[in-house]
Design a protein around this motif. Structure first.
Motif, PDB file in Angstrom:
ATOM      1  N   LYS A 163       0.829  -1.205   0.000  1.00  0.00           N
ATOM      2  CA  LYS A 163       0.000   0.000   0.000  1.00  0.00           C
ATOM      3  C   LYS A 163       0.862   1.254   0.000  1.00  0.00           C
ATOM      4  O   LYS A 163       0.646   2.180  -0.792  1.00  0.00           O
ATOM      5  CB  LYS A 163      -0.917  -0.009   1.221  1.00  0.00           C
ATOM      6  N   GLU A 164       1.859   1.285   0.867  1.00  0.00           N
ATOM      7  CA  GLU A 164       2.726   2.459   0.955  1.00  0.00           C
ATOM      8  C   GLU A 164       3.515   2.665  -0.328  1.00  0.00           C
ATOM      9  O   GLU A 164       3.680   3.798  -0.797  1.00  0.00           O
ATOM     10  CB  GLU A 164       3.672   2.305   2.145  1.00  0.00           C
ATOM     11  N   LYS A 165       3.986   1.570  -0.915  1.00  0.00           N
ATOM     12  CA  LYS A 165       4.764   1.663  -2.151  1.00  0.00           C
ATOM     13  C   LYS A 165       3.915   2.179  -3.296  1.00  0.00           C
ATOM     14  O   LYS A 165       4.319   3.080  -4.039  1.00  0.00           O
ATOM     15  CB  LYS A 165       5.331   0.283  -2.495  1.00  0.00           C
ATOM     16  N   TRP A 166       2.707   1.638  -3.445  1.00  0.00           N
ATOM     17  CA  TRP A 166       1.844   2.059  -4.547  1.00  0.00           C
ATOM     18  C   TRP A 166       1.381   3.497  -4.374  1.00  0.00           C
ATOM     19  O   TRP A 166       1.315   4.252  -5.342  1.00  0.00           O
ATOM     20  CB  TRP A 166       0.644   1.123  -4.652  1.00  0.00           C
ATOM     21  N   GLU A 167       1.052   3.873  -3.138  1.00  0.00           N
ATOM     22  CA  GLU A 167       0.624   5.250  -2.895  1.00  0.00           C
ATOM     23  C   GLU A 167       1.751   6.225  -3.217  1.00  0.00           C
ATOM     24  O   GLU A 167       1.524   7.291  -3.792  1.00  0.00           O
ATOM     25  CB  GLU A 167       0.183   5.411  -1.441  1.00  0.00           C
ATOM     26  N   GLU A 168       2.968   5.863  -2.838  1.00  0.00           N
ATOM     27  CA  GLU A 168       4.123   6.719  -3.115  1.00  0.00           C
ATOM     28  C   GLU A 168       4.350   6.872  -4.616  1.00  0.00           C
ATOM     29  O   GLU A 168       4.549   7.985  -5.123  1.00  0.00           O
ATOM     30  CB  GLU A 168       5.367   6.124  -2.456  1.00  0.00           C
ATOM     31  N   GLU A 169       4.300   5.752  -5.347  1.00  0.00           N
ATOM     32  CA  GLU A 169       4.535   5.800  -6.790  1.00  0.00           C
ATOM     33  C   GLU A 169       3.439   6.585  -7.502  1.00  0.00           C
ATOM     34  O   GLU A 169       3.714   7.389  -8.395  1.00  0.00           O
ATOM     35  CB  GLU A 169       4.612   4.376  -7.350  1.00  0.00           C
ATOM     36  N   TYR A 170       2.188   6.343  -7.111  1.00  0.00           N
ATOM     37  CA  TYR A 170       1.079   7.054  -7.745  1.00  0.00           C
ATOM     38  C   TYR A 170       1.141   8.543  -7.431  1.00  0.00           C
ATOM     39  O   TYR A 170       0.946   9.386  -8.311  1.00  0.00           O
ATOM     40  CB  TYR A 170      -0.253   6.476  -7.271  1.00  0.00           C
ATOM     41  N   GLY A 171       1.426   8.884  -6.169  1.00  0.00           N
ATOM     42  CA  GLY A 171       1.510  10.291  -5.789  1.00  0.00           C
ATOM     43  C   GLY A 171       2.601  11.024  -6.543  1.00  0.00           C
ATOM     44  O   GLY A 171       2.401  12.150  -7.017  1.00  0.00           O
ATOM     45  N   THR A 172       3.764  10.390  -6.675  1.00  0.00           N
ATOM     46  CA  THR A 172       4.875  11.003  -7.413  1.00  0.00           C
ATOM     47  C   THR A 172       4.500  11.217  -8.869  1.00  0.00           C
ATOM     48  O   THR A 172       4.740  12.286  -9.448  1.00  0.00           O
ATOM     49  CB  THR A 172       6.130  10.114  -7.323  1.00  0.00           C
ATOM     50  N   TRP A 173       3.905  10.201  -9.472  1.00  0.00           N
ATOM     51  CA  TRP A 173       3.504  10.312 -10.883  1.00  0.00           C
ATOM     52  C   TRP A 173       2.426  11.373 -11.066  1.00  0.00           C
ATOM     53  O   TRP A 173       2.470  12.163 -12.010  1.00  0.00           O
ATOM     54  CB  TRP A 173       2.994   8.958 -11.375  1.00  0.00           C
ATOM     55  N   ASN A 174       1.474  11.436 -10.167  1.00  0.00           N
ATOM     56  CA  ASN A 174       0.337  12.342 -10.322  1.00  0.00           C
ATOM     57  C   ASN A 174       0.676  13.784  -9.958  1.00  0.00           C
ATOM     58  O   ASN A 174      -0.153  14.676 -10.157  1.00  0.00           O
ATOM     59  CB  ASN A 174      -0.837  11.858  -9.464  1.00  0.00           C
ATOM     60  N   ARG A 175       1.880  14.018  -9.435  1.00  0.00           N
ATOM     61  CA  ARG A 175       2.324  15.383  -9.130  1.00  0.00           C
ATOM     62  C   ARG A 175       3.468  15.831 -10.040  1.00  0.00           C
ATOM     63  O   ARG A 175       4.015  16.917  -9.853  1.00  0.00           O
ATOM     64  CB  ARG A 175       2.781  15.477  -7.669  1.00  0.00           C
ATOM     65  N   ARG A 176       3.817  15.022 -11.019  1.00  0.00           N
ATOM     66  CA  ARG A 176       4.979  15.337 -11.847  1.00  0.00           C
ATOM     67  C   ARG A 176       4.764  16.638 -12.621  1.00  0.00           C
ATOM     68  O   ARG A 176       3.636  16.994 -12.965  1.00  0.00           O
ATOM     69  CB  ARG A 176       5.286  14.185 -12.798  1.00  0.00           C
ATOM     70  N   ASP A 177       5.843  17.314 -12.903  1.00  0.00           N
ATOM     71  CA  ASP A 177       5.798  18.620 -13.561  1.00  0.00           C
ATOM     72  C   ASP A 177       5.405  18.479 -15.034  1.00  0.00           C
ATOM     73  O   ASP A 177       5.896  17.597 -15.743  1.00  0.00           O
ATOM     74  CB  ASP A 177       7.174  19.284 -13.456  1.00  0.00           C
ATOM     75  N   LEU A 178       4.500  19.356 -15.488  1.00  0.00           N
ATOM     76  CA  LEU A 178       4.042  19.343 -16.881  1.00  0.00           C
ATOM     77  C   LEU A 178       4.389  20.636 -17.612  1.00  0.00           C
ATOM     78  O   LEU A 178       3.873  20.883 -18.696  1.00  0.00           O
ATOM     79  CB  LEU A 178       2.518  19.135 -16.933  1.00  0.00           C
ATOM     80  N   SER A 179       5.265  21.439 -17.034  1.00  0.00           N
ATOM     81  CA  SER A 179       5.540  22.763 -17.604  1.00  0.00           C
ATOM     82  C   SER A 179       6.198  22.696 -18.980  1.00  0.00           C
ATOM     83  O   SER A 179       6.102  23.654 -19.756  1.00  0.00           O
ATOM     84  CB  SER A 179       6.420  23.570 -16.645  1.00  0.00           C
ATOM     85  N   ASP A 180       6.845  21.583 -19.302  1.00  0.00           N
ATOM     86  CA  ASP A 180       7.501  21.471 -20.608  1.00  0.00           C
ATOM     87  C   ASP A 180       6.662  20.682 -21.611  1.00  0.00           C
ATOM     88  O   ASP A 180       7.138  20.336 -22.691  1.00  0.00           O
ATOM     89  CB  ASP A 180       8.869  20.805 -20.461  1.00  0.00           C
ATOM     90  N   LYS A 181       5.403  20.404 -21.269  1.00  0.00           N
ATOM     91  CA  LYS A 181       4.551  19.589 -22.130  1.00  0.00           C
ATOM     92  C   LYS A 181       3.642  20.457 -23.000  1.00  0.00           C
ATOM     93  O   LYS A 181       3.108  21.469 -22.551  1.00  0.00           O
ATOM     94  CB  LYS A 181       3.673  18.656 -21.288  1.00  0.00           C
ATOM     95  N   LYS A 182       3.476  20.034 -24.253  1.00  0.00           N
ATOM     96  CA  LYS A 182       2.522  20.650 -25.170  1.00  0.00           C
ATOM     97  C   LYS A 182       1.795  19.530 -25.904  1.00  0.00           C
ATOM     98  O   LYS A 182       2.413  18.765 -26.643  1.00  0.00           O
ATOM     99  CB  LYS A 182       3.234  21.566 -26.170  1.00  0.00           C
ATOM    100  N   TYR A 183       0.497  19.449 -25.680  1.00  0.00           N
ATOM    101  CA  TYR A 183      -0.293  18.372 -26.274  1.00  0.00           C
ATOM    102  C   TYR A 183      -1.156  18.911 -27.410  1.00  0.00           C
ATOM    103  O   TYR A 183      -1.879  19.894 -27.245  1.00  0.00           O
ATOM    104  CB  TYR A 183      -1.180  17.715 -25.221  1.00  0.00           C
TER     105      TYR A 183
END
Length: 275
Positions: free
Chosen positions: A123-143
Motif C-alpha cells: 500500500k505504501e509503495k503504490w501510494e508513493e509511486e502514484y503520488g509522485t507520478w500524479n504530481r509530476r511537472d508538466l511545464s515542458d509539455k505541449k499536447y
C-alpha cells in the motif's frame, strides 16, 4: 507490482523468522541473493521478475524451512488479471483488509497467506509511486490532441457509494506523435466536477498551453469542464463511441454492413469522399 509484492513477502518471511538462531545467537534464516530472473506474461505485457533467495542454515536438513512466495508459484509464466487489480487502490479507498480482498481477485486463495505487514508495504509503495507520478511537472509539455474517457474496473466494490466511480483517464499526443498518459484520477464519468478537478490539476502542475483538440464520448461530464478550464480547445466526438451509439439503434442483421460503411465515412480523406 508483482515484484514489489515478492520483495515484501521476502522481507516479511525473514522478519517472522528472525528469532530462528543457532546456539551462538546467529540468525539461521538469511537472505542470500536472488534466483534467476524469469519473464511473466501479464495483461499489461511481459515483465521480468527476480525472486529473492532465503536460505535456512540449520544443521539438520529435516528442520530447514523453504520460502515460496504466495504471489508467484514455481512454474508460473502468465497471469491474466493484473490489469483488473491496478485501479483498485485508487477507486476503493485503501485499507489493509481491502487490499487483501483485491489481491485475491488476482492471486486466488494463495493471497490469504499475505501478512498484514506485506499488504501495508504494498500500500505504501503504490501510494508513493502514484503520488509522485500524479504530481509530476508538466511545464515542458505541449499536447496537440487529448483523449478523455472513464474506465470502470472489473472489481466488486463493497461500498454502494463507490459503485459508480471509475478511473478518469486523460491521454495526450504531442506534436511528434508520441502518446502518453497525462492523468488518472478516481471520479464519476458524467460528473463535471470530477473532470474539472482533473483538468485544473494539469494547470497546477504547470501545463500552460491548452490542447488543440480534445476527443471523447458525448456523454462525458468532461465537455462542460473542458469549456471552463480550456475554453480554446476544439471538441471532437470519439468515432468509436459514436459508431457504437449508431449501431445500437439498428437491427443486428444490418450492423456488420453499417459498421463498415461508418468506418469508410470517418476514414475518408475529404468531406466529399465521406458523402
Amino acid at each position: 507490482m508483482i515484484q514489489t509484492a515478492i520483495d515484501s513477502e521476502v522481507e516479511g518471511f525473514s522478519e517472522r523468522h528472525s528469532r530462528h538462531v543457532d546456539e551462538r545467537a546467529r540468525r539461521l534464516m538469511v537472505k542470500n541473493g536472488s534466483l534467476p530472473a524469469r519473464d511473466i506474461l501479464t495483461g499489461a505485457g511481459a515483465v521480468v521478475i527476480k525472486q529473492g533467495r532465503v536460505r535456512d542454515k540449520s544443521s539438520d536438513a529435516g528442520d530447514r524451512m523453504c520460502f515460496t512466495p504466495s504471489v508467484l508459484s514455481a512454474y508460473l509464466r502468465r497471469t491474466d488479471k493484473i490489469e483488473e487489480l491496478l485501479p483498485w487502490p485508487y477507486l476503493k479507498g485503501v485499507s489493509i483488509d481491502d487490499f487483501a480482498e483485491a489481491l485475491q481477485s488476482l492471486l486466488g486463495e494463495n493471497a490469504m497467506g499475505l501478512s498484514a505487514n506485506v499488504v501495508v508495504r504494498l500500500k505504501e509503495k503504490w501510494e508513493e509511486e502514484y503520488g509522485t507520478w500524479n504530481r509530476r511537472d508538466l511545464s515542458d509539455k505541449k499536447y496537440v490532441y487529448v483523449w478523455a474517457d472513464g474506465i470502470h474496473a472489473k472489481v466488486r466494490l463493497a461500498d454502494a457509494a463507490n459503485k459508480e466511480q471509475c478511473m478518469l483517464v486523460l491521454m495526450g499526443a504531442k506534436a511528434d506523435g508520441k502518446k502518453e498518459l497525462i492523468a488518472g484520477n478516481a471520479g464519476y464519468r458524467e460528473s463535471e466536477q470530477s473532470w474539472s478537478e482533473l483538468l485544473l490539476s494539469l494547470k497546477q502542475r504547470g501545463l500552460r498551453e491548452a490542447p488543440k483538440i480534445a476527443v471523447g464520448d458525448g456523454a462525458l461530464g468532461f465537455w462542460a469542464a473542458l469549456r471552463k478550464v480550456f475554453p480554446d480547445t476544439a471538441e471532437q466526438r470519439c468515432s468509436v463511441h459514436k459508431t457504437a451509439n449508431v449501431l445500437n439503434k439498428m437491427p443486428k442483421s444490418v450492423q456488420p454492413k453499417a459498421k463498415g460503411d461508418l468506418h469508410e465515412i470517418w476514414q475518408a480523406e475529404t468531406r466529399a469522399d465521406a458523402m
